[in-house]
Write an enzyme that holds these catalytic residues in place. Structure first.
Site, PDB file in Angstrom:
ATOM      1  N   GLU A 193       0.880  -1.176   0.000  1.00 55.68           N
ATOM      2  CA  GLU A 193       0.000   0.000   0.000  1.00 55.68           C
ATOM      3  C   GLU A 193       0.914   1.222   0.000  1.00 55.68           C
ATOM      4  OE1 GLU A 193      -3.673   1.972   2.598  1.00 55.68           O
ATOM      5  OE2 GLU A 193      -2.262   0.606   3.569  1.00 55.68           O
ATOM      6  N   ASP A 272     -11.622   0.718   6.149  1.00 56.48           N
ATOM      7  CA  ASP A 272     -12.153   1.531   7.261  1.00 56.48           C
ATOM      8  C   ASP A 272     -13.266   2.406   6.672  1.00 56.48           C
ATOM      9  OD1 ASP A 272      -9.892   0.952   9.332  1.00 56.48           O
ATOM     10  OD2 ASP A 272      -8.821   1.639   7.557  1.00 56.48           O
TER      11      ASP A 272
END
Length: 325
Positions: A193, A272
């Site tokens: 990421e 999230d």
């Protein structure tokens, strides 16, 4: 596409807390964390490092097993509304009892109790993955792994690592992963990421994981992409998260479709969701718009996700029936 049954493998329980839920909880505890919200009541952060600070500030409102019971119910209600029939969520003893085993058991019991209630009422099935926090360091990760090993069973099915992947190296956490593996837990790790392709290689080589959280920057090294395709390493891809944090400018620019085309096993998750203004239904809608993915493609992704899930065979059969219904 939003009405299709979905499987989600990459969801942080605290990170899925609706902002209104955290505000209410903070008010109950007379805790002032108003600075983490914007004028409209949403979470506010500038960049990834600031996101981690806001995340931990929001988590500070979660102080008891009962808080986590309520949180789990709220999160699963949101997931079920988006068509999720099976979810794996990241849990951390760091936030649930400070890595004290006795306290962790109490938190875990409360979370499981809520999961069972949500399954009875809404049909959604939840399983847990214990996650150590990378920027907390290897020693605390060992304590987290011991908590995981002591509570591993058919519900607590995996072990992973999250947090700032620019701190430390996967090999620093090898002891924790070996401990979890010996306890029968399946393994995943955040990589690729904010770290480049080498971070994916290192996680696979040094931690022997079978899934990678995110992993999208593997696309920058096509030899690595071929390796992932050949070995069957699964990527828990969270496109909306990557776009919201500025990793890619848009869904259309996201590499999930190219990774899929090259034979990598990709899945779709929200990471999230309230932080990134997304849901599983929105992820499907945006992917449909960006790549013209049709119902057949999404059903294939859901089945691929179930195949990669860490649950036992009986649970897998029950979820498969939900996908086929």
């Amino acid at each position: 596409m939003s009405g299709l049954p979905k499987v989600e493998l990459h969801l942080h329980l605290e990170g899925a807390a609706p902002p209104a839920f955290i505000r209410r909880l903070a008010a109950e505890k007379h805790l002032d964390i108003s600075g983490i919200f914007d004028a409209r009541g949403n979470y506010r952060y500038r960049d990834f490092r600031d996101f981690l600070k806001v995340y931990e500030a929001a988590t500070s409102a979660l102080q008891t097993p009962e808080d986590y019971r309520r949180l789990t119910l709220a999160v699963l209600e949101e997931s079920a509304a988006s068509g999720v029939v099976y979810s794996e969520t990241f849990l951390s003893p760091d936030f649930c009892g400070g890595r004290d085993l006795a306290a962790w058991r109490e938190y875990l019991h409360a979370i499981r109790e809520a999961a069972e209630e949500a399954e009875r009422k809404q049909g959604i099935i939840l399983r847990g993955i214990v996650t150590c926090i990378r920027h907390f360091g290897p020693e605390k990760a060992r304590e987290t792994a011991l908590c995981a090993a002591e509570t591993a069973d058919h519900w607590l099915v995996g072990f992973g690592i999250a947090g700032d992947e620019r701190m430390g190296a996967p090999k620093d956490f090898r002891w924790a992963f070996d401990c979890a593996r010996e306890a029968g837990l399946r393994l995943t790790a955040h990589a690729g990421e904010w770290g480049g392709p080498d971070s994916v290689r290192d996680a696979v080589r040094d931690l022997a994981v079978e899934r990678i959280g995110h992993g999208v920057r593997a696309i920058e090294d096509l030899a690595l992409v071929d390796e992932l395709a050949e070995t069957g390493i699964v990527l828990e891809v969270c496109p909306g998260s990557n776009v919201a944090l500025g990793l890619y400018p848009s869904f259309r620019a996201h590499p999930i479709a190219e990774l899929d085309r090259r034979g990598v096993k990709v899945t779709v998750s929200t990471d999230d969701p309230p932080f990134f203004h997304t849901t599983m239904a929105r992820e499907y809608e945006e992917l449909h718009r960006a790549f013209d993915w049709d119902e057949g493609q999404f059903r294939r992704i859901a089945r691929q996700s179930l195949d990669a899930a860490f649950c036992d065979a009986d649970t897998r059969t029950r979820v498969a029936q939900k996908l086929e219904a």
